[in-house]
Design an enzyme around this catalytic site. Structure first.
Site, mmCIF file in Angstrom:
data_model
loop_
_atom_site.group_PDB
_atom_site.id
_atom_site.type_symbol
_atom_site.label_atom_id
_atom_site.label_comp_id
_atom_site.label_asym_id
_atom_site.label_seq_id
_atom_site.Cartn_x
_atom_site.Cartn_y
_atom_site.Cartn_z
ATOM 1 N N HIS A 268 3.325 -2.417 -3.802
ATOM 2 C CA HIS A 268 3.974 -1.116 -3.099
ATOM 3 C C HIS A 268 4.317 -1.153 -1.671
ATOM 4 C CE1 HIS A 268 3.610 3.314 -2.810
ATOM 5 N NE2 HIS A 268 3.090 2.795 -1.834
ATOM 6 N N GLU A 269 3.473 -1.894 -1.104
ATOM 7 C CA GLU A 269 3.598 -1.671 0.755
ATOM 8 C C GLU A 269 5.022 -2.543 0.823
ATOM 9 O OE1 GLU A 269 2.028 0.279 2.562
ATOM 10 O OE2 GLU A 269 0.471 0.812 0.949
ATOM 11 N N HIS B 110 8.007 -0.769 0.313
ATOM 12 C CA HIS B 110 8.591 0.501 1.446
ATOM 13 C C HIS B 110 9.359 -0.514 2.435
ATOM 14 C CE1 HIS B 110 6.321 4.044 0.586
ATOM 15 N NE2 HIS B 110 5.293 3.226 0.422
ATOM 16 N N GLU C 158 7.503 6.971 -1.888
ATOM 17 C CA GLU C 158 6.265 6.538 -2.750
ATOM 18 C C GLU C 158 6.667 6.148 -4.003
ATOM 19 O OE1 GLU C 158 3.325 5.681 -1.185
ATOM 20 O OE2 GLU C 158 4.273 6.395 0.552
ATOM 21 N N ASP D 84 6.262 2.472 -5.736
ATOM 22 C CA ASP D 84 5.721 2.299 -6.814
ATOM 23 C C ASP D 84 6.786 1.661 -7.978
ATOM 24 O OD1 ASP D 84 3.630 3.440 -5.933
ATOM 25 O OD2 ASP D 84 3.814 5.498 -7.173
#
Length: 417
Positions: free
Chosen positions: A275-276, A279, A358, A362
Site C-alpha cells: 500500500h505504501e 502511493h 488511499e 489499496d
C-alpha cells in the site's frame, strides 16, 4: 473599541466551534449504528463495549478541551490580549521583524503550555486506562520540551523569512515568500525521517530474515528500489501500530513500527508495505506536495492584499485586535482568521483527494495479490486501535484524509469479484 472586523472574526470562531460540535454530535450518534458485515468479527462483545467506552471518553475529552480553547480564544479577543502581548514586545525597542518573531513565539509558547495538562491527561489517563500508553513521565517531558523547541525554531524561521521579505518587497512579498516556503516544505519532506524522527525515536534497519526477504522480493517484483527500510520503536510511546513512507528520490524511507511487526503476519506486513509503495508508484506524494504548495501560494497571494504596504500597514486589521499600531503579525493573525471559510473548503478538497489516493494505493496492493492480506491487516489495525467502525459520513468528509475501514474493505472486495 470593537470593530466590524472584530465581530466578523468572533462570528467565524464561534461558527467553526458550532460546526465542530454538530459534527461530533452526528459522529456520537453514528457510533451506535449496527456494525456493517465488512467489519463483523473485529470486536467480540467485551471488546466492542471497551471500544464504545474509549470512543465516548475521547469524545467527552475533546468537547471539554475544545470548549476550553474557545474560552481562552474569546478572552484573548474581548480583553485585547494580542495588543498586550504586542505592547510588551514593542517595549524592547526591537525592529519589526523581531517583533513579529517574538509575537508569534510568545503566543505559540503560551498555547503550548496551556495544552500540556490536556496532553498529559490524554496520555496518562485515557490512553493508560485502555492499555495504549507506553510512555514514561521522562519521555513525556522530553517530548514536550523537544516539540516546544523544534516548533518554536521552525516557526520562528518561517516568520522571520516572511516578515523580512515583506519589509523588502511590500505587497509583492508573496512571490518570493512562496518560493522560500516551498523550499522549506520540500526540504522537510525529504529529510523528515532523517532529521526529525531520530530526535524522538530510534530507527534501526530491518534485520535479515523472512520478513525482509519477503519485502525485498515484493520490491523487486514491482521495480521499487529499496534502500532504506527501518524499524521505529513506536512501542516506546504507544501500543498502537503504524507504518509510513517518507522522503523523495534517493532520500525515501519506509518505516515500520515495531508494534506493527509484533502484531501481524509476514504477508500482512508486506500488504501494508505494498500500500505504501503504491502511493509512491501512483505519484501521490508528489501530487499532495503540489497541492500543498499551491495552497500556500494562494494563501500568501491573498494575504498580500490584506497586509498593505510596510510603511502604512493595514490599520483596520490591527484595530480588530485593539491596536492602533499596524504590523505584519497583527495583519497576518486577522487575515488567517478571516480566511477560515476558504481554508475549510480547501481542506474538504484536500481530504477528498487524499481519500482517493488511499483507494488507489489499496488497489495497487490488490493488483499484486495482497488484497485479502491488506483487508486482514486493516481489520487488525482497526481492532487494536479500538477505532470507531461506523463514523458519520459528514464527519468523515470534514475530518478524514483516509476512507473508513468499511469503505476500504468494500472497494478491495468489489475488485476481487
Amino acid at each position: 473599541m470593537y470593530t466590524t472586523i472584530f465581530f466578523i472574526i468572533i462570528a467565524f470562531i464561534i461558527g467553526e466551534f458550532a460546526i465542530e460540535q454538530y459534527l461530533d454530535y452526528r459522529n456520537r450518534k453514528a457510533s451506535k449504528s449496527p456494525i456493517p458485515k465488512e467489519a463483523e468479527g473485529i470486536y467480540n462483545e467485551e471488546e466492542y463495549a471497551k471500544q464504545q467506552s474509549y470512543f465516548a471518553e475521547n469524545n467527552k475529552f475533546g468537547a471539554i478541551s475544545d470548549t476550553f480553547s474557545l474560552a481562552v480564544t474569546l478572552i484573548m479577543f474581548f480583553c485585547f490580549g494580542f495588543k498586550y502581548v504586542d505592547d510588551f514586545i514593542r517595549s524592547f525597542g526591537l525592529n519589526p521583524i523581531w517583533n513579529s518573531v517574538l509575537f508569534f513565539s510568545l503566543l505559540f509558547l503560551g498555547l503550548s503550555i496551556i495544552g500540556i495538562p490536556f496532553s498529559w491527561y490524554k496520555n496518562f489517563v485515557i490512553e493508560e486506562k485502555f492499555g495504549f500508553n507506553k510512555m514514561t513521565t521522562g519521555v513525556f517531558v522530553s517530548d514536550t520540551i523537544k516539540n516546544l523547541l523544534l516548533s518554536t525554531i521552525l516557526s520562528g524561521v518561517v516568520i522571520a523569512a516572511l516578515s523580512s521579505i515583506y519589509s523588502w518587497l511590500g505587497e509583492n512579498y508573496w512571490i518570493i515568500g512562496w518560493i522560500v516556503l516551498s523550499a522549506i516544505s520540500i526540504f522537510m519532506m525529504m529529510f523528515y525521517a532523517s532529521i526529525i524522527v531520530p530526535m524522538f525515536n530510534k530507527l534501526t534497519p530491518l534485520p535479515e530474515g523472512e520478513l525482509r526477504n519477503a519485502i525485498e522480493d515484493f520490491c523487486k517484483k514491482v521495480d521499487f528500489k529499496l534502500d532504506n527500510l527501518f524499524v521505529i520503536d513506536g512501542s516506546k510511546r504507544s501500543a498502537k501500530a503504524n507504518a509510513f513512507f517518507s522522503g523523495l528520490g534517493s532520500k525515501k524511507k519506509i518505516c515500520l513500527y515495531d508494534t506493527l511487526i509484533d502484531s501481524m503476519t509476514t504477508e500482512e506486513i508486506v500488504a501494508v508495505l505494498a500500500h505504501e509503495i503504491g502511493h509512491y508508484k501512483k505519484k501521490h506524494t508528489l501530487v499532495m506536495l503540489v497541492i500543498s504548495l499551491l495552497n500556500t501560494g494562494l494563501t500568501l497571494s491573498l494575504s498580500s492584499v490584506a497586509l498593505g504596504s510596510p510603511e502604512s500597514g493595514n490599520l483596520a486589521l490591527s484595530q480588530a485586535l485593539g491596536s492602533d499600531n499596524p504590523s505584519f503579525h497583527f495583519s497576518m493573525v486577522v487575515f488567517m482568521l478571516l480566511f477560515t471559510p476558504v481554508s475549510t473548503l480547501i481542506g474538504f478538497f484536500i481530504n477528498k483527494v487524499s481519500r482517493r489516493n488511499e483507494y488507489q494505493a489499496d488497489d495497487f496492493a490488490r493488483e499484486h495479490g495482497y488484497g485479502d492480506a491488506l483487508v486482514s491487516a486493516l481489520r487488525k489495525l482497526t481492532g487494536k486501535s479500538l477505532s470507531n467502525l461506523t463514523p458519520d459520513s459528514l464527519y468523515v468528509a470534514y475530518h478524514f484524509n483516509h476512507p473508513t475501514l468499511v469503505e476500504r474493505v468494500r472497494a478491495i472486495k468489489s475488485h476481487n469479484k
